[in-house]
Design an enzyme around this catalytic site. Structure first.
Site, PDB file in Angstrom:
ATOM      1  N   CYS A  41      27.836 -22.007 -32.044  1.00  0.00           N
ATOM      2  CA  CYS A  41      27.150 -21.228 -33.079  1.00  0.00           C
ATOM      3  C   CYS A  41      27.329 -19.725 -32.878  1.00  0.00           C
ATOM      4  O   CYS A  41      27.348 -18.978 -33.845  1.00  0.00           O
ATOM      5  CB  CYS A  41      25.676 -21.576 -33.113  1.00  0.00           C
ATOM      6  SG  CYS A  41      24.847 -21.327 -31.536  1.00  0.00           S
ATOM      7  N   GLU A  69      17.170 -22.813 -35.842  1.00  0.00           N
ATOM      8  CA  GLU A  69      18.281 -22.201 -35.097  1.00  0.00           C
ATOM      9  C   GLU A  69      19.540 -22.527 -35.877  1.00  0.00           C
ATOM     10  O   GLU A  69      20.056 -23.639 -35.787  1.00  0.00           O
ATOM     11  CB  GLU A  69      18.343 -22.784 -33.674  1.00  0.00           C
ATOM     12  CG  GLU A  69      17.159 -22.414 -32.794  1.00  0.00           C
ATOM     13  CD  GLU A  69      17.222 -20.968 -32.287  1.00  0.00           C
ATOM     14  OE1 GLU A  69      18.208 -20.267 -32.579  1.00  0.00           O
ATOM     15  OE2 GLU A  69      16.280 -20.552 -31.610  1.00  0.00           O
TER      16      GLU A  69
HETATM   17  P1  NAD Z   1      24.125 -30.004 -39.453  1.00  0.00           P
HETATM   18  O1  NAD Z   1      23.190 -29.048 -40.094  1.00  0.00           O
HETATM   19  O2  NAD Z   1      25.103 -30.699 -40.314  1.00  0.00           O
HETATM   20  O3  NAD Z   1      23.331 -31.153 -38.663  1.00  0.00           O
HETATM   21  C1  NAD Z   1      22.336 -30.876 -37.713  1.00  0.00           C
HETATM   22  C2  NAD Z   1      21.372 -32.058 -37.624  1.00  0.00           C
HETATM   23  O4  NAD Z   1      20.750 -32.226 -38.898  1.00  0.00           O
HETATM   24  C3  NAD Z   1      21.999 -33.391 -37.265  1.00  0.00           C
HETATM   25  O5  NAD Z   1      21.149 -34.086 -36.376  1.00  0.00           O
HETATM   26  C4  NAD Z   1      22.097 -34.129 -38.583  1.00  0.00           C
HETATM   27  O6  NAD Z   1      21.945 -35.531 -38.468  1.00  0.00           O
HETATM   28  C5  NAD Z   1      20.901 -33.570 -39.339  1.00  0.00           C
HETATM   29  N1  NAD Z   1      21.147 -33.544 -40.790  1.00  0.00           N
HETATM   30  C6  NAD Z   1      22.344 -33.405 -41.428  1.00  0.00           C
HETATM   31  N2  NAD Z   1      22.168 -33.420 -42.765  1.00  0.00           N
HETATM   32  C7  NAD Z   1      20.836 -33.581 -42.971  1.00  0.00           C
HETATM   33  C8  NAD Z   1      20.027 -33.690 -44.140  1.00  0.00           C
HETATM   34  N3  NAD Z   1      20.560 -33.640 -45.358  1.00  0.00           N
HETATM   35  N4  NAD Z   1      18.694 -33.850 -43.985  1.00  0.00           N
HETATM   36  C9  NAD Z   1      18.138 -33.896 -42.767  1.00  0.00           C
HETATM   37  N5  NAD Z   1      18.860 -33.805 -41.610  1.00  0.00           N
HETATM   38  C10 NAD Z   1      20.188 -33.659 -41.718  1.00  0.00           C
HETATM   39  O7  NAD Z   1      24.856 -29.160 -38.299  1.00  0.00           O
HETATM   40  P2  NAD Z   1      25.971 -29.633 -37.291  1.00  0.00           P
HETATM   41  O8  NAD Z   1      27.238 -29.862 -38.028  1.00  0.00           O
HETATM   42  O9  NAD Z   1      25.447 -30.698 -36.415  1.00  0.00           O
HETATM   43  O10 NAD Z   1      26.114 -28.297 -36.404  1.00  0.00           O
HETATM   44  C11 NAD Z   1      26.866 -27.190 -36.835  1.00  0.00           C
HETATM   45  C12 NAD Z   1      25.986 -26.101 -37.384  1.00  0.00           C
HETATM   46  O11 NAD Z   1      24.916 -25.850 -36.502  1.00  0.00           O
HETATM   47  C13 NAD Z   1      26.720 -24.776 -37.496  1.00  0.00           C
HETATM   48  O12 NAD Z   1      26.299 -24.094 -38.653  1.00  0.00           O
HETATM   49  C14 NAD Z   1      26.279 -24.015 -36.253  1.00  0.00           C
HETATM   50  O13 NAD Z   1      26.398 -22.615 -36.339  1.00  0.00           O
HETATM   51  C15 NAD Z   1      24.863 -24.474 -36.128  1.00  0.00           C
HETATM   52  N6  NAD Z   1      24.377 -24.377 -34.759  1.00  0.00           N
HETATM   53  C16 NAD Z   1      23.419 -23.471 -34.480  1.00  0.00           C
HETATM   54  C17 NAD Z   1      22.966 -23.329 -33.168  1.00  0.00           C
HETATM   55  C18 NAD Z   1      21.913 -22.323 -32.787  1.00  0.00           C
HETATM   56  O14 NAD Z   1      21.387 -22.415 -31.678  1.00  0.00           O
HETATM   57  N7  NAD Z   1      21.579 -21.379 -33.638  1.00  0.00           N
HETATM   58  C19 NAD Z   1      23.501 -24.129 -32.178  1.00  0.00           C
HETATM   59  C20 NAD Z   1      24.482 -25.053 -32.519  1.00  0.00           C
HETATM   60  C21 NAD Z   1      24.902 -25.189 -33.812  1.00  0.00           C
END
Ligand code: NAD
Length: 470
Positions: free
Chosen positions: A250, A216
């Site tokens: 998002c 997602e």
């Molecule tokens: P992110 O991708 O930075 O982090 C998400 C999760 O992944 C966190 O738990 C983080 O600890 C983990 N993570 C971060 N870097 C990682 C790595 N290198 N390896 C493994 N895990 C890692 O996203 P965010 O900043 O928490 O959220 C914002 C993003 O999420 C935006 O792009 C937004 O559009 C998207 N989002 C999508 C939805 C949806 O339902 N489609 C919902 C909310 C947010």
């Protein structure tokens, strides 16, 4: 499995793996009981603490917490409880006449041990939402929430420990290294919510074990306002959707594409609604939140600086305060194509306005970018609306509204390509955490046996007959 002995989470993973059939073979009533316990914890026991945690992490107004976190999860649980018996049933399907003597069905069996990685913007909703689907489908799960919202993550750990045994559901708090270590384990399914950049890392890790994934993700979701639209109503809905949770959603309208002839009238309405929602000074408004971390604040203010350097027009807002991580609701027009605000997902309270001269130009612009998670169209023209829907691709859409498609449990939620893989919510979430197992049951003598070797002339004629008639 010895490959994983030095992985700090292998022991927990193994316990869940050993427990997976006991959990997987749970009855409808047993799963219902778990959902009820989780519902009570969120709705009653921990409700006030959830409000406080979100206030600390995101400055989230209580009404927003109630609607977009607590109600969202409770609604999800209620919908799941209402339909679960039906979802869990075997589904009979037709069997071709050439397989006479047998019957066929699909059974939704749990995938097994699942990993759920969630983001910070709706920490409770986006962690418990997938969890509801995972337990409804009979899985065990390990959860890794975001490190950006520590109060929410700590409280979720407490709730999970209170409601579930560790060999069924466990939550591990921590930084990226926790995800990295977990992603090395051979999960049966990984449900990730976050950015496209990290989504790629997750998919690569999943490929090592060929774990299935639901991704997602996010991206830039366009909103088109054509000249037939009710501009005042469009402005009201877009201002609400864009500045809810400070734009950290998002499916937030990332940018507006508007017909040149109605741009000024639309912006005037936007200003009016912003004042109605957040008063003259949104900084003092109880209905407006803040940016999650200094890092994200700095990212967003660098976009504003970049826009200033490129001589864009600040129609509304632009004020910022690092000490309270405050960014005023901001609308910017006259941006050059290379502006950061038009290239990166904004994920904050800044709305670029992009002018189009024809719908074809708007379509070409949208299609020149990666496929969005959401696309919104404001129009009274059916022809224009269909033209946009037919000639673009997006995970989901609202017509004359924004964001609300997310809240209908009967619609699949998810992106396409850069904005995601797979769907969630309601039955689609249950399906994401299930393996659709095909079962063909032979009852009597099967006619296919007539075609077994050795192949005689008769069998050749029978094969031809089968191809022709069945
Ligand atoms: P992110 O991708 O930075 O982090 C998400 C999760 O992944 C966190 O738990 C983080 O600890 C983990 N993570 C971060 N870097 C990682 C790595 N290198 N390896 C493994 N895990 C890692 O996203 P965010 O900043 O928490 O959220 C914002 C993003 O999420 C935006 O792009 C937004 O559009 C998207 N989002 C999508 C939805 C949806 O339902 N489609 C919902 C909310 C947010």
């Amino acid at each position: 499995m010895s490959d994983f002995n030095d992985n700090p989470y292998f022991e927990l993973f193994s316990k869940q793996q050993q427990n997976q059939f006991a959990i997987g073979n749970s009855t409808y009533k047993q799963r219902l009981k778990k959902l009820n316990t989780l519902q009570y914890a969120i709705e009653v026991t921990y409700r006030a603490q959830i409000q406080k945690a979100l206030q600390k992490d995101l400055g989230k107004p209580v009404v927003e917490t109630e609607l977009t976190e607590i109600y969202a999860i409770i609604g999800d649980i209620k919908h799941t409880k209402k339909h679960l018996r039906h979802w869990m049933q075997k589904q009979s399907v037709e069997t071709p006449l050439s397989m006479l003597g047998s019957s066929s069905y699909i059974t939704y069996e749990p995938k097994g041990v699942c990993l759920i990685i969630s983001p910070w913007n709706f920490p409770f909703n986006l962690t418990f939402g997938p969890l509801v689907s995972a337990i409804a489908a009979g899985n065990t799960a390990i959860i890794k929430p975001s490190e950006m919202t520590p109060n929410s993550s700590a409280l979720m750990a407490k709730i999970i420990e209170d409601v579930f045994a560790k060999d069924e559901v466990a939550l591990i708090e921590g930084e990226v290294e926790v995800s990295t270590a977990l992603l090395k384990l051979p999960f049966n399914h990984i449900f990730f919510t976050g950015s496209p950049k990290v989504g790629k890392i997750v998919m690569e890790a999943a490929s090592k074990h060929l774990a299935s994934v639901t991704l997602e993700l996010g991206g830039k979701s366009p909103t088109i306002v054509d000249k037939t639209a009710n501009l005042d109503k469009a402005a009201k809905k877009i201002m609400w959707a864009k500045f809810l949770n400070c734009g950290q959603i998002c499916v937030s309208p990332d940018y507006v594409m508007i017909d040149e002839s109605v741009k000024d009238e639309f912006i005037t309405s936007c200003k009016k609604w912003l004042k109605t929602f957040y008063n003259d000074n949104p900084k003092t408004s109880d209905s407006y939140g803040n940016i999650v971390t200094d890092k994200h604040f700095d990212r967003l203010t660098s976009y504003l600086e970049n826009a200033k350097t490129l001589h864009a027009t600040f129609e509304v807002g632009g004020e910022t305060d690092r000490s309270s991580r405050y960014i005023e609701p901001t609308i910017i027009s006259d941006l050059k194509p290379e502006a950061k605000l038009l290239e990166e997902e904004i994920f904050g309270p800044i709305l670029p306005i992009v002018i189009y001269e024809s719908l074809d130009m708007a379509i070409a612009y949208i299609n020149s970018k990666p496929r969005p998670l959401a696309l919104y169209m404001y129009s009274k023209s059916k022809k224009n609306t269909n033209k946009i829907l037919d000639n673009t691709r997006a995970g989901g859409s609202c017509i004359n509204n924004s964001v609300l498609h997310y809240a209908n449990h009967n619609l699949p939620f998810g992106g396409t390509n850069n904005s995601g893989i797979g769907k969630s919510h309601g039955f689609f979430g249950f399906r994401a955490f299930s393996n659709e197992r095909s079962v063909l049951k032979q009852h009597t003598f099967g006619v296919t046996e007539l075609l077994f070797p050795p192949y005689s002339g008769f069998k050749e004629r029978l094969a031809q007959l089968t191809i022709r008639w069945f």
